[in-house]
Scaffold this active site. Sequence first.
Site, PDB file in Angstrom:
ATOM      1  N   SER A   1       0.811  -1.222   0.000  1.00  0.00           N
ATOM      2  CA  SER A   1       0.000   0.000   0.000  1.00  0.00           C
ATOM      3  C   SER A   1       0.845   1.273   0.000  1.00  0.00           C
ATOM      4  O   SER A   1       0.314   2.366  -0.129  1.00  0.00           O
ATOM      5  CB  SER A   1      -0.932   0.010   1.211  1.00  0.00           C
ATOM      6  OG  SER A   1      -0.162   0.024   2.401  1.00  0.00           O
ATOM      7  N   CYS A   2       2.139   1.133   0.101  1.00  0.00           N
ATOM      8  CA  CYS A   2       3.064   2.266   0.195  1.00  0.00           C
ATOM      9  C   CYS A   2       3.408   2.796  -1.202  1.00  0.00           C
ATOM     10  O   CYS A   2       3.942   2.063  -2.035  1.00  0.00           O
ATOM     11  CB  CYS A   2       4.317   1.814   0.934  1.00  0.00           C
ATOM     12  SG  CYS A   2       5.714   2.913   0.837  1.00  0.00           S
TER      13      CYS A   2
END
Length: 138
Positions: free
Chosen positions: A9-10
């Site tokens: 998700s980064c």
Amino acid sequence: MITLFLSPSCTSCRKAKAWLKKHEVDFKEHNIITSPLNHDELMSILSFTENGTDDIISTRSKVFQKLDIDVDDLSISELIMLIGENPSLLRRPIIMNDKMMQIGYNEDEIRAFLSRSYRKQELKDATIRAEIEGIDDI
């Protein structure tokens, strides 16, 4: 072999992964959320830091602020356990091989992971492009 420690998700992790693929750099991907770092991996990462936990712990993360702890008061085993339970405490991405480590995505610094011959060719190509475009200073 380069290891890319990341969280899917980064945004910075996705950029680093895309950059490595674009430049055809072989790497092993390690999702720190689904497979938290083990003792040896964390010790290896810490051995490359200049400032210890200050370099790897994201003090701005919601998890860190929620825990309200001082990592300097923790023993190494407590720190490893804490990161194992809360892998999002780590700054990401962490890119490393057996000689160097980079934390965070920085396009200029990530070039250090390219082979010397690749970097030389990139410089040569940039010089040729600059000459074609009439630019004297790269």
